[in-house]
Scaffold this motif. Structure first.
Motif, PDB file in Angstrom:
ATOM      1  N   GLY A 257      50.309  40.055  30.945  1.00 24.28           N
ATOM      2  CA  GLY A 257      50.268  41.431  31.396  1.00 24.28           C
ATOM      3  C   GLY A 257      49.526  41.500  32.722  1.00 24.28           C
ATOM      4  N   PRO A 258      49.758  42.529  33.546  1.00 20.91           N
ATOM      5  CA  PRO A 258      49.226  42.552  34.912  1.00 20.91           C
ATOM      6  C   PRO A 258      47.706  42.515  34.996  1.00 20.91           C
ATOM      7  CG  PRO A 258      50.123  44.692  34.313  1.00 20.91           C
ATOM      8  CD  PRO A 258      50.528  43.742  33.240  1.00 20.91           C
ATOM      9  N   ILE A 259      47.029  43.231  34.108  1.00 20.88           N
ATOM     10  CA  ILE A 259      45.569  43.289  34.184  1.00 20.88           C
ATOM     11  C   ILE A 259      44.971  41.981  33.669  1.00 20.88           C
ATOM     12  CG2 ILE A 259      43.531  44.613  33.488  1.00 20.88           C
ATOM     13  CD1 ILE A 259      45.363  47.063  33.247  1.00 20.88           C
TER      14      ILE A 259
ATOM     15  N   PRO B 213      49.266  51.437  53.849  1.00 19.33           N
ATOM     16  CA  PRO B 213      48.567  51.972  52.672  1.00 19.33           C
ATOM     17  C   PRO B 213      49.086  51.454  51.339  1.00 19.33           C
ATOM     18  CG  PRO B 213      50.002  53.643  53.626  1.00 19.33           C
ATOM     19  CD  PRO B 213      49.966  52.503  54.592  1.00 19.33           C
ATOM     20  N   ARG B 214      50.248  50.809  51.320  1.00 17.94           N
ATOM     21  CA  ARG B 214      50.763  50.288  50.056  1.00 17.94           C
ATOM     22  C   ARG B 214      49.853  49.207  49.480  1.00 17.94           C
ATOM     23  NH1 ARG B 214      55.958  48.965  49.724  1.00 17.94           N
ATOM     24  NH2 ARG B 214      55.982  47.017  48.572  1.00 17.94           N
ATOM     25  N   TYR B 215      49.057  48.568  50.346  1.00 19.51           N
ATOM     26  CA  TYR B 215      48.203  47.467  49.895  1.00 19.51           C
ATOM     27  C   TYR B 215      46.770  47.902  49.577  1.00 19.51           C
ATOM     28  CZ  TYR B 215      52.101  44.788  51.749  1.00 19.51           C
ATOM     29  OH  TYR B 215      53.358  44.287  51.980  1.00 19.51           O
ATOM     30  N   ARG B 216      46.488  49.185  49.596  1.00 18.62           N
ATOM     31  CA  ARG B 216      45.110  49.616  49.327  1.00 18.62           C
ATOM     32  C   ARG B 216      44.719  49.246  47.895  1.00 18.62           C
ATOM     33  NH1 ARG B 216      48.484  53.752  48.450  1.00 18.62           N
ATOM     34  NH2 ARG B 216      48.024  55.206  46.728  1.00 18.62           N
ATOM     35  N   PRO B 217      43.531  48.676  47.722  1.00 16.65           N
ATOM     36  CA  PRO B 217      43.118  48.235  46.376  1.00 16.65           C
ATOM     37  C   PRO B 217      42.815  49.422  45.465  1.00 16.65           C
ATOM     38  CG  PRO B 217      41.861  47.112  48.103  1.00 16.65           C
ATOM     39  CD  PRO B 217      42.578  48.255  48.747  1.00 16.65           C
TER      40      PRO B 217
ATOM     41  N   GLU C 164      38.470  38.633  42.068  1.00 18.37           N
ATOM     42  CA  GLU C 164      37.924  38.640  43.420  1.00 18.37           C
ATOM     43  C   GLU C 164      38.943  38.122  44.435  1.00 18.37           C
ATOM     44  OE1 GLU C 164      36.941  34.595  41.725  1.00 18.37           O
ATOM     45  OE2 GLU C 164      37.121  36.634  40.999  1.00 18.37           O
ATOM     46  N   LYS C 165      39.808  37.197  44.004  1.00 16.96           N
ATOM     47  CA  LYS C 165      40.871  36.713  44.893  1.00 16.96           C
ATOM     48  C   LYS C 165      41.902  37.803  45.146  1.00 16.96           C
ATOM     49  CE  LYS C 165      40.525  31.824  43.557  1.00 16.96           C
ATOM     50  NZ  LYS C 165      41.233  30.678  42.921  1.00 16.96           N
ATOM     51  N   ILE C 166      42.270  38.512  44.085  1.00 18.18           N
ATOM     52  CA  ILE C 166      43.266  39.581  44.223  1.00 18.18           C
ATOM     53  C   ILE C 166      42.742  40.675  45.148  1.00 18.18           C
ATOM     54  CG2 ILE C 166      44.618  41.316  42.981  1.00 18.18           C
ATOM     55  CD1 ILE C 166      45.370  38.309  42.461  1.00 18.18           C
ATOM     56  N   LEU C 167      41.483  41.049  44.980  1.00 19.88           N
ATOM     57  CA  LEU C 167      40.893  42.070  45.851  1.00 19.88           C
ATOM     58  C   LEU C 167      40.845  41.589  47.296  1.00 19.88           C
ATOM     59  CD1 LEU C 167      39.518  44.789  46.254  1.00 19.88           C
ATOM     60  CD2 LEU C 167      37.347  43.723  45.609  1.00 19.88           C
ATOM     61  N   LEU C 168      40.476  40.330  47.498  1.00 22.70           N
ATOM     62  CA  LEU C 168      40.421  39.778  48.850  1.00 22.70           C
ATOM     63  C   LEU C 168      41.793  39.792  49.520  1.00 22.70           C
ATOM     64  CD1 LEU C 168      38.666  38.413  51.009  1.00 22.70           C
ATOM     65  CD2 LEU C 168      39.146  36.211  49.891  1.00 22.70           C
ATOM     66  N   ILE C 169      42.838  39.437  48.756  1.00 19.95           N
ATOM     67  CA  ILE C 169      44.203  39.475  49.297  1.00 19.95           C
ATOM     68  C   ILE C 169      44.542  40.877  49.783  1.00 19.95           C
ATOM     69  CG2 ILE C 169      46.661  39.307  48.682  1.00 19.95           C
ATOM     70  CD1 ILE C 169      45.782  37.107  46.631  1.00 19.95           C
ATOM     71  N   LEU C 170      44.305  41.866  48.940  1.00 19.64           N
ATOM     72  CA  LEU C 170      44.659  43.248  49.273  1.00 19.64           C
ATOM     73  C   LEU C 170      43.827  43.763  50.440  1.00 19.64           C
ATOM     74  CD1 LEU C 170      44.931  44.497  45.603  1.00 19.64           C
ATOM     75  CD2 LEU C 170      46.849  44.303  47.206  1.00 19.64           C
TER      76      LEU C 170
ATOM     77  N   MET D 243      50.216  42.707  44.262  1.00 18.69           N
ATOM     78  CA  MET D 243      50.801  44.042  44.106  1.00 18.69           C
ATOM     79  C   MET D 243      51.035  44.376  42.631  1.00 18.69           C
ATOM     80  SD  MET D 243      50.993  45.574  46.994  1.00 18.69           S
ATOM     81  CE  MET D 243      52.307  46.794  46.997  1.00 18.69           C
ATOM     82  N   ILE D 244      51.494  43.396  41.844  1.00 17.94           N
ATOM     83  CA  ILE D 244      51.715  43.614  40.411  1.00 17.94           C
ATOM     84  C   ILE D 244      50.390  43.929  39.720  1.00 17.94           C
ATOM     85  CG2 ILE D 244      52.294  42.421  38.248  1.00 17.94           C
ATOM     86  CD1 ILE D 244      54.491  40.949  39.840  1.00 17.94           C
ATOM     87  N   ILE D 245      49.380  43.136  40.002  1.00 20.09           N
ATOM     88  CA  ILE D 245      48.075  43.321  39.364  1.00 20.09           C
ATOM     89  C   ILE D 245      47.435  44.625  39.807  1.00 20.09           C
ATOM     90  CG2 ILE D 245      45.726  42.371  39.256  1.00 20.09           C
ATOM     91  CD1 ILE D 245      47.232  39.549  39.556  1.00 20.09           C
ATOM     92  N   ASN D 246      47.514  44.930  41.097  1.00 19.13           N
ATOM     93  CA  ASN D 246      46.931  46.164  41.615  1.00 19.13           C
ATOM     94  C   ASN D 246      47.586  47.396  41.004  1.00 19.13           C
ATOM     95  OD1 ASN D 246      45.022  47.368  43.482  1.00 19.13           O
ATOM     96  ND2 ASN D 246      46.764  47.982  44.733  1.00 19.13           N
TER      97      ASN D 246
END
Length: 506
Positions: free
Chosen positions: A456-458, A483-487, A467-473, A424-427
């Motif tokens: 920093g988040p990015i 919808p809070r988890y939409r990438p 790719e891991k962060i996207l897969l989680i979301l 969530m932080i990174i997204n």
């Protein structure tokens, strides 16, 4: 137009105003203190003088620097005495009407070349400037408490702010020794905007009874690397400060699900359990001495342990687990399908153990999940399924605490604890970049310096693996329909093109 800023006025001499004044006086700017409350400005000057003298005693500054800083401080008894200032920074109450009235009054007193800046943390610079005859000279200059130690400040231009004003304040901030980050005039700017993910997701995890307050803090502090757990941080800041910011940004973004506050903090606010300042929040203060309980006792690894079958989404995670188990002389079942007696350890992203068992075709009674997103050597999080037997859970606990690394067992949740919070932080950081609220470098530096995150988040997304962060979301979104988890599109496009998240087109 060029600006030669030599004389600065600070309106409002509370903690923030005094901190800003200290910064300018130490940098040898003529610094005038003004406060509407009679006697407050003089009291602030006296306290600042004492601060400089204490810094001198501690050898933080020299005697000459101390006396020079004190000599650069003065007090104004009326707004009219600020007429010759080159820059005026207000640090008064967070009330739009009051700030608008102050700026209108200042315009009638000061030179047309005087820059008017607001230290607001939550109000729109465009709105503050809306009643001014010269809105182009109004900008935001947002420092953080304690000002001398928090080496970052946000420079915000409103819709009508002249670009050279923003650049002038950026250069000025850098002269003060702070990192200046330029932000678009949006709710929360950079730092308060990016900071929404940490506490709100932790509160949602708590609300779902995934784990306790103490264990959520432990996972994110000891495992993910935050200086403080989210509930420790909320207690330190105080819910009288934190909760209104949560609600303000949520409503300013027209009920965007990513920023949705939790009813618990509203209840605690109304009950007066604000945190450290009331000695009761998520924790009780002063902290009571607790009997030390060693949950990671030494375990004798013997032939009684079952063979381990590993299911992993990523090869590197499998390799880490295999090496750990091999070092403990625990047999690994390398078959494509586990035998009925094997303990199944599942290293996955974004799912709960139930969904992972279905995907890996393992027996839920013999399956335990492990979070491999963060450093495996610092802390471990295990997650049984609803049907995992107590024998399987105990075996997994014994195996993964055998080297004395701290370990936490949580209830089933999509995405564990750390995966959810970090994703969530990174997204959110990616979405701030997507909206062009600030540059990637400014977002990363602002959050790292302003919130004390390890990265920093990015940049953190690149460090952990985008790719891991996207897969989680994606998996959390698919399972929960929330919808809070939409990438973020920023995240999706860069993963699709195998680009770092920090990549920006030329």
């Amino acid at each position: 137009m060029t600006y030669d800023i030599k004389k600065v006025a600070i309106i409002g001499t509370g903690i923030m105003g005094s901190g800003i004044a200290q910064l300018f006086a130490q940098a040898h700017f003529s610094t005038v203190l003004y406060d509407a409350q009679q006697g407050s400005a003089q009291l602030a000057k006296d306290k600042l003088s004492q601060t400089f003298e204490k810094l001198c005693v501690k050898n933080k500054i020299s005697e000459t620097q101390c006396q020079t800083a004190i000599q650069h401080l003065s007090v104004a008894n009326a707004l009219a005495e600020l007429s010759d200032c080159d820059l005026i920074i207000e640090a008064i109450v967070e009330n739009l009407t009051v700030k608008q009235q102050l700026f209108q009054e200042l315009e009638s007193l000061v030179s047309p070349q005087t820059i008017l800046a607001s230290n607001t943390s939550s109000l729109s610079i465009t709105s503050i400037a809306a009643k001014c005859a010269q809105p182009e000279r109004v900008a935001g200059l947002h420092f953080f408490n304690p000002v001398p130690l928090m080496k970052v400040a946000e420079v915000i231009g409103g819709l009508k702010t002249a670009p050279n004003i923003v650049q002038q304040l950026k250069l000025l901030t850098e002269k003060l020794g702070h990192r200046a980050v330029i932000a678009k005039d949006t709710p929360g700017f950079i730092i308060n905007h990016a900071g929404r993910a940490y506490g709100t997701e932790a509160l949602k995890i708590l609300n779902e009874n995934v784990s306790t307050i103490e264990d959520i803090d432990r996972i994110l502090r000891d495992g993910a690397g935050f200086k403080m757990g989210p509930f420790e941080l909320l207690d330190l800041t105080g819910l009288d400060v934190s909760h209104p910011v949560m609600e303000s940004i949520y409503h300013q973004y027209y009920e965007e699900p990513r920023y949705k506050p939790n009813p618990l903090t509203r209840q605690m606010l109304e009950a007066g359990t604000l945190g450290r300042k009331t000695q009761q929040g998520f924790y009780t203060y002063p902290a009571q001495e607790k009997e030390s309980i060693d949950s990671t006792v030494s375990v004798h690894i013997s032939a009684n342990f079952p063979t381990i079958w590993i299911g992993a989404d990523f090869l590197k995670d499998r390799q880490i687990l295999e090496k750990y188990l091999t070092d403990l002389n625990i047999a690994i079942n390398a078959a494509e399908i586990p035998n009925p007696k094997s303990l199944c350890i599942l290293a996955f992203y974004g799912e709960d153990t139930t969904h992972a068992c279905l995907r890996y075709a393992t027996d839920p009674a013999k399956s335990v999940a492990i979070d491999m997103l963060y450093d495996f050597t610092q802390h471990r999080t295990l997650m049984p399924s609803l049907l995992t037997s107590s024998e399987s859970t105990e075996a997994a606990h014994a195996i993964f605490s055998a080297d004395q690394t701290s370990l936490t067992i949580i209830q089933e949740s999509v995405g564990f604890v750390a995966q959810r919070v970090l994703a969530m932080i990174i997204n959110l950081g990616c979405d701030i970049a997507q909206q062009q609220i600030a540059s990637v470098d400014d977002i990363n530096d602002a959050v790292r310096l302003g919130l004390g995150y390890p990265l920093g988040p990015i940049a953190w997304g690149d460090h952990l693996g985008a790719e891991k962060i996207l897969l989680i979301l994606q998996r959390i979104s698919t399972i929960t329909f929330d919808p809070r988890y939409r990438p973020s599109p920023w995240l999706q496009r860069r993963v699709a093109l195998n680009l770092p998240l920090t990549f920006s087109p030329a």
